[in-house]
Motif scaffolding. Structure first.
Motif, PDB file in Angstrom:
ATOM      1  N   THR A  67       0.819  -1.208   0.000  1.00 33.70           N
ATOM      2  CA  THR A  67       0.000   0.000   0.000  1.00 33.70           C
ATOM      3  C   THR A  67       0.856   1.263   0.000  1.00 33.70           C
ATOM      4  OG1 THR A  67      -1.937   0.997   1.031  1.00 33.70           O
ATOM      5  CG2 THR A  67      -0.209   0.268   2.516  1.00 33.70           C
ATOM      6  N   LEU A  68       0.441   2.228  -0.804  1.00 37.99           N
ATOM      7  CA  LEU A  68       1.062   3.552  -0.907  1.00 37.99           C
ATOM      8  C   LEU A  68       2.499   3.502  -1.433  1.00 37.99           C
ATOM      9  CD1 LEU A  68      -0.331   5.191   2.371  1.00 37.99           C
ATOM     10  CD2 LEU A  68      -1.416   4.899   0.134  1.00 37.99           C
ATOM     11  N   SER A  69       2.839   2.406  -2.099  1.00 36.24           N
ATOM     12  CA  SER A  69       4.140   2.286  -2.767  1.00 36.24           C
ATOM     13  C   SER A  69       4.036   2.872  -4.171  1.00 36.24           C
ATOM     14  CB  SER A  69       4.539   0.820  -2.854  1.00 36.24           C
ATOM     15  OG  SER A  69       3.591   0.112  -3.662  1.00 36.24           O
ATOM     16  N   GLU A  70       5.146   2.913  -4.873  1.00 36.21           N
ATOM     17  CA  GLU A  70       5.135   3.384  -6.256  1.00 36.21           C
ATOM     18  C   GLU A  70       4.241   2.493  -7.120  1.00 36.21           C
ATOM     19  OE1 GLU A  70       5.582   5.494  -9.647  1.00 36.21           O
ATOM     20  OE2 GLU A  70       6.135   6.105  -7.600  1.00 36.21           O
ATOM     21  N   THR A  93     -12.586  -5.009  -6.836  1.00 30.12           N
ATOM     22  CA  THR A  93     -12.500  -3.634  -7.320  1.00 30.12           C
ATOM     23  C   THR A  93     -12.701  -3.568  -8.831  1.00 30.12           C
ATOM     24  OG1 THR A  93     -10.860  -3.297  -5.565  1.00 30.12           O
ATOM     25  CG2 THR A  93     -11.124  -1.529  -7.162  1.00 30.12           C
ATOM     26  N   LEU A  94     -12.047  -4.468  -9.556  1.00 32.49           N
ATOM     27  CA  LEU A  94     -12.169  -4.460 -11.017  1.00 32.49           C
ATOM     28  C   LEU A  94     -13.535  -4.964 -11.469  1.00 32.49           C
ATOM     29  CD1 LEU A  94      -8.625  -5.646 -12.131  1.00 32.49           C
ATOM     30  CD2 LEU A  94      -9.473  -3.324 -11.756  1.00 32.49           C
ATOM     31  N   ALA A  95     -14.123  -5.891 -10.721  1.00 32.10           N
ATOM     32  CA  ALA A  95     -15.477  -6.343 -11.051  1.00 32.10           C
ATOM     33  C   ALA A  95     -16.472  -5.204 -10.888  1.00 32.10           C
ATOM     34  CB  ALA A  95     -15.869  -7.531 -10.181  1.00 32.10           C
ATOM     35  N   ALA A  96     -16.258  -4.359  -9.887  1.00 31.98           N
ATOM     36  CA  ALA A  96     -17.132  -3.193  -9.716  1.00 31.98           C
ATOM     37  C   ALA A  96     -17.015  -2.257 -10.920  1.00 31.98           C
ATOM     38  CB  ALA A  96     -16.771  -2.463  -8.420  1.00 31.98           C
ATOM     39  N   LEU A  97     -15.783  -2.048 -11.394  1.00 32.59           N
ATOM     40  CA  LEU A  97     -15.579  -1.251 -12.604  1.00 32.59           C
ATOM     41  C   LEU A  97     -16.277  -1.901 -13.798  1.00 32.59           C
ATOM     42  CD1 LEU A  97     -14.207   0.955 -14.331  1.00 32.59           C
ATOM     43  CD2 LEU A  97     -12.151  -0.502 -14.373  1.00 32.59           C
ATOM     44  N   VAL A 106     -25.264   3.260  -3.683  1.00 40.52           N
ATOM     45  CA  VAL A 106     -24.878   1.898  -3.313  1.00 40.52           C
ATOM     46  C   VAL A 106     -23.378   1.773  -3.560  1.00 40.52           C
ATOM     47  CG1 VAL A 106     -25.123  -0.552  -3.855  1.00 40.52           C
ATOM     48  CG2 VAL A 106     -27.143   0.942  -3.835  1.00 40.52           C
ATOM     49  N   GLY A 107     -22.638   1.419  -2.516  1.00 43.29           N
ATOM     50  CA  GLY A 107     -21.192   1.274  -2.631  1.00 43.29           C
ATOM     51  C   GLY A 107     -20.799  -0.166  -2.901  1.00 43.29           C
ATOM     52  N   PHE A 108     -19.744  -0.361  -3.689  1.00 43.41           N
ATOM     53  CA  PHE A 108     -19.216  -1.693  -3.939  1.00 43.41           C
ATOM     54  C   PHE A 108     -17.775  -1.550  -4.388  1.00 43.41           C
ATOM     55  CE2 PHE A 108     -21.108   0.042  -7.616  1.00 43.41           C
ATOM     56  CZ  PHE A 108     -20.821  -0.655  -8.779  1.00 43.41           C
ATOM     57  N   GLY A 109     -16.985  -2.579  -4.171  1.00 41.04           N
ATOM     58  CA  GLY A 109     -15.557  -2.515  -4.486  1.00 41.04           C
ATOM     59  C   GLY A 109     -14.779  -3.348  -3.496  1.00 41.04           C
ATOM     60  N   SER A 110     -13.479  -3.052  -3.352  1.00 39.55           N
ATOM     61  CA  SER A 110     -12.616  -3.783  -2.437  1.00 39.55           C
ATOM     62  C   SER A 110     -11.308  -3.007  -2.291  1.00 39.55           C
ATOM     63  CB  SER A 110     -12.395  -5.224  -2.934  1.00 39.55           C
ATOM     64  OG  SER A 110     -11.796  -6.014  -1.944  1.00 39.55           O
ATOM     65  N   HIS A 111     -10.170  -3.624  -2.640  1.00 41.77           N
ATOM     66  CA  HIS A 111      -8.872  -2.942  -2.499  1.00 41.77           C
ATOM     67  C   HIS A 111      -7.930  -3.368  -3.602  1.00 41.77           C
ATOM     68  CE1 HIS A 111      -6.746  -6.531  -0.783  1.00 41.77           C
ATOM     69  NE2 HIS A 111      -7.973  -6.850  -0.404  1.00 41.77           N
ATOM     70  N   LEU A 112      -6.861  -2.582  -3.800  1.00 38.74           N
ATOM     71  CA  LEU A 112      -5.884  -2.851  -4.851  1.00 38.74           C
ATOM     72  C   LEU A 112      -4.491  -3.163  -4.312  1.00 38.74           C
ATOM     73  CD1 LEU A 112      -6.884  -0.057  -7.415  1.00 38.74           C
ATOM     74  CD2 LEU A 112      -7.295  -2.516  -7.641  1.00 38.74           C
ATOM     75  N   ASP A 113      -4.272  -3.011  -3.005  1.00 37.98           N
ATOM     76  CA  ASP A 113      -2.963  -3.346  -2.441  1.00 37.98           C
ATOM     77  C   ASP A 113      -2.875  -4.858  -2.229  1.00 37.98           C
ATOM     78  OD1 ASP A 113      -4.906  -3.030  -0.295  1.00 37.98           O
ATOM     79  OD2 ASP A 113      -3.239  -3.234   1.113  1.00 37.98           O
ATOM     80  N   THR A 114      -1.650  -5.379  -2.123  1.00 33.49           N
ATOM     81  CA  THR A 114      -1.431  -6.813  -1.950  1.00 33.49           C
ATOM     82  C   THR A 114      -0.455  -7.084  -0.812  1.00 33.49           C
ATOM     83  OG1 THR A 114       0.548  -7.157  -3.325  1.00 33.49           O
ATOM     84  CG2 THR A 114      -1.577  -7.012  -4.478  1.00 33.49           C
ATOM     85  N   GLN A 115      -0.345  -8.351  -0.484  1.00 30.37           N
ATOM     86  CA  GLN A 115       0.702  -8.820   0.412  1.00 30.37           C
ATOM     87  C   GLN A 115       2.051  -8.812  -0.322  1.00 30.37           C
ATOM     88  OE1 GLN A 115       0.640  -9.844   3.640  1.00 30.37           O
ATOM     89  NE2 GLN A 115      -1.549  -9.424   3.909  1.00 30.37           N
ATOM     90  N   PRO A 116       3.176  -8.923   0.402  1.00 29.67           N
ATOM     91  CA  PRO A 116       4.481  -8.996  -0.275  1.00 29.67           C
ATOM     92  C   PRO A 116       4.574 -10.184  -1.230  1.00 29.67           C
ATOM     93  CG  PRO A 116       4.766  -8.529   2.059  1.00 29.67           C
ATOM     94  CD  PRO A 116       3.316  -8.844   1.870  1.00 29.67           C
ATOM     95  N   THR A 117       3.879 -11.271  -0.901  1.00 31.02           N
ATOM     96  CA  THR A 117       3.813 -12.434  -1.787  1.00 31.02           C
ATOM     97  C   THR A 117       2.365 -12.621  -2.239  1.00 31.02           C
ATOM     98  OG1 THR A 117       3.567 -13.882   0.149  1.00 31.02           O
ATOM     99  CG2 THR A 117       5.784 -13.609  -0.746  1.00 31.02           C
ATOM    100  N   VAL A 133      -1.104   1.538 -10.064  1.00 37.39           N
ATOM    101  CA  VAL A 133      -2.407   0.897 -10.250  1.00 37.39           C
ATOM    102  C   VAL A 133      -3.534   1.864  -9.911  1.00 37.39           C
ATOM    103  CG1 VAL A 133      -2.754  -0.152  -7.954  1.00 37.39           C
ATOM    104  CG2 VAL A 133      -3.608  -1.312 -10.005  1.00 37.39           C
ATOM    105  N   ARG A 134      -3.311   2.764  -8.951  1.00 40.31           N
ATOM    106  CA  ARG A 134      -4.314   3.779  -8.627  1.00 40.31           C
ATOM    107  C   ARG A 134      -4.528   4.718  -9.823  1.00 40.31           C
ATOM    108  NH1 ARG A 134      -5.277   5.590  -3.172  1.00 40.31           N
ATOM    109  NH2 ARG A 134      -4.662   4.037  -1.618  1.00 40.31           N
TER     110      ARG A 134
END
Length: 418
Positions: free
Chosen positions: A35-38, A101-105, A80-91, A43-44
């Motif tokens: 999160t909040l990396s380059e 998030t992309l399904a909402a788009l 109506v809100g829907f979505g999720s997140h775009l950050d990931t774990q290190p692996t 992706v944002r």
């Protein structure tokens, strides 16, 4: 095409999933996008451009959460809100968070293609730092939205390199002006891979998520007596490690007693001043206990305490067990859950009611608005791993259920213009 026959573009969704996986893509086919990396900025930026191209107006709050608004016929109604997140774990993999998030788009694009206007507005949300792998706590933005944390408290959190959330947001240009929690919703729906094996094992396509597990965390320490490994007779030892071994089995038994409705894990343990020829004198450890029922969490804690008392007395050691955090089980809104179940049934997908073993943004949001979740299978139940995988058909099925759930909740304002 009638709205009842509407389907998302499976190929477009699948292409987006793999295109966004390039931001932080790893050699093993996974994604490292903290999160909040380059990589998160990349992706944002992609997501903002895609939402604006779909006719949405994108807003950003003080914690970097992104809100992409599609107007409805009646914009006095809450969206109506829907979505999720775009950050990931290190692996991380390609699907955890990203799918929702992309399904909402894709839902928005599908409605645009069909010329369908909803009665209430729609809002896609990309929540900041769901994973918690760079900054603690996990799901911090949705928790702050729900009032569990003050915005300034979260902005001051620091990563392992000493970088604050505020500084990281500023570096990538995603500290917005909108106050956290200012944007209100009629409710929230989140699509996610299951991150577990049940749907795949039972050959079900859709998980209708009724609740989320509660979590209780404990920090513990055991104080024995460090002594010579060669000269201390076995009956005279006060071995902290053997005490932990017994306690670990007791923790396992406490969860097994409530199986399949409970799990418990000692995920961290360490010997202070460890040496191969010294009987361990001091040990620290953690316990993570989870269940979808409050009373089971309580009973597991009682079992832990009984085990601590018994083992300490038998082995002549001191054991301290400190509760450090507890989140009660989530019970999702019955009306939203039913809307998901109906959408799945009408589309002809096999489904089952299910409990989420992991905490998600929707779990936080359920405390301040109606919320629910949709699960789709992931291969072997693997997640938080570069091997994480899901099929195109299952991702499309989840997106279709999301589409028709949103239409049920937001209402259709006009006839199909396409």
């Amino acid at each position: 095409m009638k709205p009842s026959n509407l389907q998302i573009d499976s190929s477009r969704l699948w292409r987006d999933i793999h295109d966004t996986a390039k931001f932080g893509g790893t050699a093993k086919g996974g994604v490292k996008r903290l999160t909040l990396s380059e990589e998160d900025k990349q992706v944002r930026d992609w997501f903002r451009d895609a939402c604006e191209a779909a006719g949405c107006e994108v807003h950003v709050d003080a914690l970097g959460t992104m809100f992409a608004m599609r107007p409805g016929r009646d914009n006095t109604k809450l969206p109506v809100g829907f979505g999720s997140h775009l950050d990931t774990q290190p692996t991380g993999g390609k699907f955890d968070g990203v799918l929702g998030t992309l399904a909402a788009l894709e839902v928005i694009r599908t409605l645009n293609d069909a010329g369908i206007e909803t009665d209430a507005p729609l809002c896609i949300v990309n929540w900041t730092n769901e994973e918690g792998s760079r900054f603690a706590p996990a799901t911090m933005a949705s928790a702050a939205y729900a009032g569990e944390y003050e915005t300034e408290n979260i902005l001051g959190r620091r990563d392992a390199d000493g970088v604050s959330v505020a500084d990281a947001l500023d570096r990538i240009g995603y500290r917005g002006n909108e106050a956290v929690g200012a944007r209100k919703f009629a409710g929230f729906v989140e699509l996610h891979i299951e991150q577990g094996p049940l749907l795949e094992a039972e050959n079900k396509t859709i998980g209708v998520v009724e609740r989320g597990q509660g979590i209780a965390w404990f920090d513990g320490s055991i104080t024995g007596f460090a002594s010579h490994a060669g000269t201390t007779p076995m009956p005279l030892r006060r071995d902290a490690l053997l005490a932990l071994a017994e306690l670990a089995l007791a923790v396992e038994q406490a969860a097994l007693a409530h199986c399949p409705n409970a799990v418990a894990t000692i995920g961290e343990a360490g010997i202070e001043n460890a040496s191969r020829n010294v009987v361990p004198g001091n040990i620290y450890f953690t316990i993570d206990a989870r269940s979808g029922a409050t009373d089971i969490l309580d009973r597991m804690y009682d079992a832990f305490r009984q085990a601590v008392t018994q083992i300490a007395a038998q082995r002549g050691v001191g054991i301290e067990l400190i509760p450090v955090w507890r989140k009660e089980p989530t019970v999702f809104d019955a009306g939203f859950v039913q809307a998901i179940a109906q959408a799945s049934n009408e589309l002809g997908y096999t489904s089952r009611r299910i409990t989420s073993g992991a905490i998600h943004d929707a779990c936080n949001l359920s405390t301040v608005m109606p919320a629910a979740m949709i699960f789709v299978p992931c291969k072997d139940g693997i997640s938080h791993n570069e091997l994480e995988d899901a099929t195109q058909a299952d991702c499309a099925a989840g997106a279709n259920v999301l589409l028709h759930t949103v239409l049920k909740l937001a209402g259709i304002a006009g006839e199909n213009k396409g």
